[in-house]
Design a protein around this motif. Structure first.
Motif, short mmCIF file in Angstrom:
data_model
loop_
_atom_site.label_atom_id
_atom_site.label_comp_id
_atom_site.label_asym_id
_atom_site.label_seq_id
_atom_site.Cartn_x
_atom_site.Cartn_y
_atom_site.Cartn_z
N PRO A 75 5.62 -4.09 15.49
CA PRO A 75 7.01 -3.74 15.20
C PRO A 75 7.64 -4.63 14.14
N LYS A 76 7.36 -5.94 14.19
CA LYS A 76 7.91 -6.84 13.18
C LYS A 76 7.32 -6.54 11.81
N ALA A 77 6.04 -6.20 11.77
CA ALA A 77 5.41 -5.87 10.50
C ALA A 77 5.98 -4.59 9.91
N VAL A 78 6.32 -3.63 10.75
CA VAL A 78 6.90 -2.37 10.27
C VAL A 78 8.27 -2.63 9.64
N ILE A 79 9.07 -3.48 10.24
CA ILE A 79 10.38 -3.79 9.67
C ILE A 79 10.22 -4.56 8.37
N ALA A 80 9.25 -5.49 8.31
CA ALA A 80 8.98 -6.17 7.05
C ALA A 80 8.50 -5.18 5.99
N MET A 81 7.68 -4.21 6.39
CA MET A 81 7.21 -3.19 5.46
C MET A 81 8.37 -2.38 4.91
N TYR A 82 9.37 -2.11 5.74
CA TYR A 82 10.55 -1.35 5.31
C TYR A 82 11.25 -2.01 4.13
N LEU A 83 11.28 -3.33 4.13
CA LEU A 83 11.91 -4.05 3.02
C LEU A 83 10.95 -4.28 1.86
N CYS A 84 9.66 -4.23 2.12
CA CYS A 84 8.66 -4.54 1.09
C CYS A 84 8.37 -3.36 0.16
N PHE A 85 8.36 -2.14 0.70
CA PHE A 85 7.82 -1.03 -0.08
C PHE A 85 8.73 -0.62 -1.23
N PHE A 86 10.04 -0.82 -1.10
CA PHE A 86 10.96 -0.31 -2.12
C PHE A 86 10.78 -0.98 -3.48
N PRO A 87 10.77 -2.33 -3.59
CA PRO A 87 10.56 -2.92 -4.92
C PRO A 87 9.23 -2.52 -5.54
N VAL A 88 8.19 -2.42 -4.71
CA VAL A 88 6.88 -2.04 -5.23
C VAL A 88 6.91 -0.61 -5.74
N THR A 89 7.53 0.29 -5.01
CA THR A 89 7.59 1.69 -5.43
C THR A 89 8.30 1.84 -6.77
N ALA A 129 0.83 -1.21 0.00
CA ALA A 129 0.00 0.00 0.00
C ALA A 129 0.86 1.26 0.00
N LEU A 130 1.92 1.26 0.81
CA LEU A 130 2.81 2.42 0.85
C LEU A 130 3.53 2.60 -0.48
N GLY A 131 3.99 1.51 -1.08
CA GLY A 131 4.71 1.60 -2.35
C GLY A 131 3.83 2.12 -3.47
N VAL A 132 2.59 1.63 -3.55
CA VAL A 132 1.68 2.10 -4.59
C VAL A 132 1.34 3.58 -4.38
N ALA A 133 1.11 3.97 -3.14
CA ALA A 133 0.78 5.37 -2.85
C ALA A 133 1.95 6.29 -3.20
N LEU A 134 3.16 5.91 -2.83
CA LEU A 134 4.33 6.73 -3.15
C LEU A 134 4.54 6.82 -4.66
N ALA A 135 4.34 5.70 -5.36
CA ALA A 135 4.52 5.72 -6.82
C ALA A 135 3.50 6.62 -7.48
N VAL A 169 9.32 -10.35 -5.26
CA VAL A 169 10.55 -9.93 -4.57
C VAL A 169 10.21 -9.32 -3.22
N SER A 170 9.14 -8.56 -3.18
CA SER A 170 8.77 -7.84 -1.96
C SER A 170 8.40 -8.79 -0.82
N ILE A 171 7.61 -9.82 -1.12
CA ILE A 171 7.17 -10.70 -0.05
C ILE A 171 8.32 -11.57 0.45
N ALA A 172 9.26 -11.90 -0.43
CA ALA A 172 10.44 -12.63 0.03
C ALA A 172 11.30 -11.75 0.94
N ALA A 173 11.46 -10.47 0.56
CA ALA A 173 12.21 -9.55 1.41
C ALA A 173 11.49 -9.31 2.73
N GLY A 174 10.15 -9.26 2.69
CA GLY A 174 9.39 -9.09 3.93
C GLY A 174 9.58 -10.24 4.90
N LEU A 175 9.69 -11.45 4.37
CA LEU A 175 9.95 -12.61 5.23
C LEU A 175 11.30 -12.47 5.93
#
Length: 308
Positions: free
Chosen positions: A174-188, A122-128, A235-241
């Motif tokens: 907190p764990k979801a926020v760190i996963a989000m940090y790695l997820c949003f960049f490829p999507v953006t 959601a963050l990546g799509v919004a930023l894009a 790529v994003s969901i693998a990085a989120g894991l």
């Protein structure tokens, strides 16, 4: 007169089915990996096994060495059958709410991964969307988005955990926020490229129909970006894991694959460490496979139908 088709020579043999042709290279590579794995286990486990098990017992030979190195209690490199036995025991022999159940740890990590993946997407799509529709935001945001990925997640994870902990957030968020940090960049990055992919003629056609920016986004830009989006989602969901597992390491979490890795390292249980790693790989394959199924489903629905 047309020539009749000649029968195939019996020496040619039947044509191998497609699945067999695809499976043969995989089986060959898997066989080589397993043989190398068992050989590595003998090489690395032999010194400790000889010192602690075989030498005190007296005479021993190659058969005893193989049996001892492949079934060591605390091996340096566990064998595949030891990892498989630990996986089976962790799933079957313990209730789902037990700290020794691998199903519990997989569920906790998977839940954090999926939550972070949804937030990051959601963050990546919004930023894009903001970057594509505003030159100012393009110049202001995109360099910082790229620079954010130069900070190692191992360095940023404790900072995020401390800040959110001081605000009263603990557990999943907190764990979801760190996963989000790695997820949003490829999507953006993928969505910026995808949203800019429509040709000038297509954009002019939308202007001809007096379409608004919102209508152009939903009817032209977003459908054009889907082929760019789904590879980025895999790529994003693998990085989120990876981010969810890393987030469990500095928190002393009681559940999760990261917590199981820590427990195994504390007690020197290498079999438990390897089984957690294998389970993380299986979870990653399952999540990326789910994204692939979603992509196929949406592609079939949005593909133009041929007239009968």
């Amino acid at each position: 007169m047309a020539e009749s088709a000649l029968p195939l020579s019996p020496a040619a043999g039947p044509v191998a089915p497609g699945w067999a042709q695809r499976a043969a290279p995989v089986a060959a590579v898997l066989t080589v990996v397993l043989l190398a794995w068992y050989g590595l286990a003998v090489w690395l486990n032999a010194p400790g096994v000889i010192e602690r098990v075989l030498a005190p017992a007296g005479d021993w030979g190659g058969r005893e060495l193989l049996a001892a190195t492949w079934n060591a209690q605390r091996p340096v490199v566990p064998t595949p059958h030891q990892i498989g036995a630990d996986l089976w025991s962790s799933w079957v022999d313990w209730p789902l709410d037990s700290p020794r159940s691998l199903a519990l740890h997989t569920w906790v990590t998977g839940q954090a991964t999926l939550t972070g993946f949804v937030l990051g997407t959601a963050l990546g799509v919004a930023l894009a969307a903001c970057i594509v529709h505003s030159r100012t935001l393009d110049r202001a945001l995109l360099p910082w988005i790229v620079a954010s990925q130069t900070v190692p997640v191992l360095a940023i994870a404790p900072i995020v955990l401390v800040i959110l902990g001081s605000l009263g957030f603990s557990g999943l968020l907190p764990k979801a926020v760190i996963a989000m940090y790695l997820c949003f960049f490829p999507v953006t990055v993928a969505m910026v490229q995808g949203l800019r992919s429509p040709q000038r003629l297509e954009m002019e056609l939308m202007h001809t129909y007096a379409a608004s920016r919102i209508q152009t986004f939903w009817l032209l830009r977003l459908p054009a970006a889907l082929p760019f989006l789904f590879p980025a989602l895999r790529v994003s969901i693998a990085a989120g894991l990876v981010g969810a597992i890393v987030a469990e390491l500095p928190t002393g979490a009681q559940a999760g694959l990261g917590a199981r890795l820590l427990t195994g390292s504390y007690y020197g249980n290498t079999v438990q460490i390897w089984s957690a790693l294998v389970m993380a790989s299986v979870l990653g394959l399952a999540l990326t496979g789910a994204i692939g199924l979603l992509e196929r489903s949406l592609t079939r629905r949005t593909a133009p139908r041929r007239p009968a």
